[in-house]
Design an enzyme around this catalytic site. Structure first.
Site, PDB file in Angstrom:
ATOM      1  N   GLY A  11       0.821  -1.207   0.000  1.00 14.28           N
ATOM      2  CA  GLY A  11       0.000   0.000   0.000  1.00 14.28           C
ATOM      3  C   GLY A  11       0.853   1.255   0.000  1.00 14.28           C
ATOM      4  O   GLY A  11       1.892   1.310   0.671  1.00 14.28           O
ATOM      5  N   ARG A  72       1.014  -5.291  -5.834  1.00 13.60           N
ATOM      6  CA  ARG A  72       1.166  -6.520  -5.059  1.00 13.60           C
ATOM      7  C   ARG A  72       1.509  -7.646  -6.026  1.00 13.60           C
ATOM      8  O   ARG A  72       1.004  -7.696  -7.137  1.00 13.60           O
ATOM      9  CB  ARG A  72      -0.111  -6.817  -4.282  1.00 13.60           C
ATOM     10  N   ASP A 103       5.422  -4.894   6.156  1.00 13.43           N
ATOM     11  CA  ASP A 103       5.984  -6.208   6.467  1.00 13.43           C
ATOM     12  C   ASP A 103       5.958  -7.167   5.283  1.00 13.43           C
ATOM     13  O   ASP A 103       6.876  -7.991   5.122  1.00 13.43           O
ATOM     14  CB  ASP A 103       5.282  -6.828   7.675  1.00 13.43           C
ATOM     15  N   THR A 125       4.178   2.714   5.932  1.00 11.41           N
ATOM     16  CA  THR A 125       2.797   2.247   5.962  1.00 11.41           C
ATOM     17  C   THR A 125       1.997   3.143   6.886  1.00 11.41           C
ATOM     18  O   THR A 125       2.479   3.495   7.973  1.00 11.41           O
ATOM     19  CB  THR A 125       2.690   0.790   6.448  1.00 11.41           C
ATOM     20  N   ASP A 127      -0.429   2.431   8.656  1.00  5.84           N
ATOM     21  CA  ASP A 127      -0.940   1.722   9.837  1.00  5.84           C
ATOM     22  C   ASP A 127      -0.010   1.804  11.038  1.00  5.84           C
ATOM     23  O   ASP A 127      -0.420   1.491  12.156  1.00  5.84           O
ATOM     24  CB  ASP A 127      -1.195   0.252   9.501  1.00  5.84           C
ATOM     25  N   ASP A 129       2.401  -0.138  11.908  1.00  2.00           N
ATOM     26  CA  ASP A 129       2.342  -1.476  12.511  1.00  2.00           C
ATOM     27  C   ASP A 129       3.614  -2.298  12.313  1.00  2.00           C
ATOM     28  O   ASP A 129       3.575  -3.531  12.325  1.00  2.00           O
ATOM     29  CB  ASP A 129       1.146  -2.249  11.944  1.00  2.00           C
ATOM     30  N   MET A 169      -8.968   3.164   8.710  1.00  2.00           N
ATOM     31  CA  MET A 169      -8.172   1.998   8.345  1.00  2.00           C
ATOM     32  C   MET A 169      -7.455   1.436   9.562  1.00  2.00           C
ATOM     33  O   MET A 169      -7.212   2.140  10.539  1.00  2.00           O
ATOM     34  CB  MET A 169      -7.179   2.352   7.242  1.00  2.00           C
ATOM     35  N   ARG A 171      -6.601  -2.805   9.774  1.00  2.00           N
ATOM     36  CA  ARG A 171      -7.137  -4.164   9.801  1.00  2.00           C
ATOM     37  C   ARG A 171      -6.616  -4.936  11.019  1.00  2.00           C
ATOM     38  O   ARG A 171      -7.363  -5.625  11.685  1.00  2.00           O
ATOM     39  CB  ARG A 171      -6.773  -4.902   8.514  1.00  2.00           C
ATOM     40  N   ARG A 243     -25.161   8.237  12.485  1.00  2.00           N
ATOM     41  CA  ARG A 243     -24.773   8.351  11.093  1.00  2.00           C
ATOM     42  C   ARG A 243     -23.395   7.713  10.936  1.00  2.00           C
ATOM     43  O   ARG A 243     -22.553   7.800  11.829  1.00  2.00           O
ATOM     44  CB  ARG A 243     -24.725   9.820  10.629  1.00  2.00           C
TER      45      ARG A 243
END
Length: 319
Positions: A11, A72, A103, A125, A127, A129, A169, A171, A243
């Site tokens: 990403g 990818r 990763d 990234t 994230d 992470d 975002m 996951r 909402r």
């Protein structure tokens, strides 16, 4: 060491271009040639490789995304795919690689290092992470993008006296949700790392209503459940009008913040230094404002620590 290749994979993250720029210019400054590998590992297999000059990375430090583009590549996970990539590296005379990504990208870097092509992983990234670094390239920009959205949604939530559920975002990692929720004054934050109690959430919302609170913001990391699913679950516990807002890929784009540009520049330059020192199979990162490097195996084998203290603080401040 005469030729260094650079690729971005997985990403995209704001600041990747700043990292590419740093690798290219640090290489050229030290008398090395820099080669851009376009479209990640897929481009490596297909030989989509071009030499980069100083001007090739001019005027990109402020741009989001990646000038080398990303893709990818399932084929590169196989020995056959890796061998094709190695053949292309030999064809262009490339001695080592800088791999910018997460990763999954680092797994490819590890495989190449094991087969004789030294690689350095640069963590990029949104994230945040990746183990071995306090921050990854792109996280700060994504955080501020989400925070800007929260501030705007709060205006509407206040005007219409509603509870908004915002899906962000994340996951497997909840840093975007946690940091943006804490900075944005969210009443509830749901992250993959922490269990939640729907009855407790409903009670907190009800308590706020009783003291005259007219609106609330709930942040849900996509790894917990979708915002729509959460809204349906919440209805079973409390009768309030909600909402849903799903921020989606807007979190990936945009001009990188000053922090991400500086971080990317420092990490990219250090990656070249490590290769010049004859080191491969490493990743670079930042800890306590110092640039560090770690064995890629230790980084891949260890999940990044989640800040439970920050999560607890968010619970305290949202009473």
């Amino acid at each position: 060491m005469k030729k260094i290749g650079i690729l971005t994979s997985g990403g995209d993250a704001p600041g990747m271009n700043a990292a590419i720029r740093a690798v290219v210019r640090k290489s050229i400054y030290n008398g090395l040639e820099a080669y851009g590998i376009y479209q990640g590992y897929s481009g490596l297999i297909n030989g989509n490789i071009k030499q980069l000059e100083l001007g090739s990375v001019g005027d990109i430090i402020h741009r989001g995304g990646t000038m080398l583009r990303s893709a990818r590549c399932e084929e590169f996970k196989t020995k056959e795919g890796q061998q094709k990539g190695i053949e292309q590296l030999k064809k262009f005379g490339i001695d080592a690689l800088v791999v910018i990504g997460g990763d999954g990208s680092f797994m490819g870097a590890k495989a190449l290092t094991e087969q004789g092509f030294p690689c350095i992983g640069v963590p990029a990234t949104i994230d945040n992470d990746i183990s071995g670094t306090q921050f990854t390239i792109g996280f700060d920009t994504a955080l501020n993008t989400v925070l800007n959205a929260i501030d705007r949604i709060r205006d509407t939530a206040s005007s219409h006296e509603r509870t908004f559920i915002i899906e962000v975002m994340g996951r497997d990692a909840g840093d975007i949700a946690l940091w943006s929720g804490l900075a944005g004054g969210a009443e509830t934050i749901l992250v993959p790392e922490e269990k939640y109690d729907m009855e407790n959430i409903a009670e907190r919302l009800h308590s706020g209503q009783k003291r005259g609170k007219k609106h609330s913001i709930i942040i849900v990391a996509e790894g917990v459940m979708s915002a729509t699913e959460f809204a349906e679950e919440l209805k079973k516990s409390i009768n309030i009008e909600t909402r849903v807002s799903v921020l989606g890929h807007i979190q990936r784009g945009g001009t990188p913040t000053g922090f991400d540009r500086v971080l990317a520049s420092r990490l990219g330059a250090r990656a070249v230094e490590l290769l010049m020192e004859g080191k491969g199979g490493r990743t670079v990162g930042i800890e306590k404002d110092q640039i560090v490097d770690n064995d890629i195996l230790s980084v891949l084998g260890q999940p990044r620590k989640f800040s439970s203290d920050m999560y607890d603080l968010s619970q305290v401040l949202s009473i």
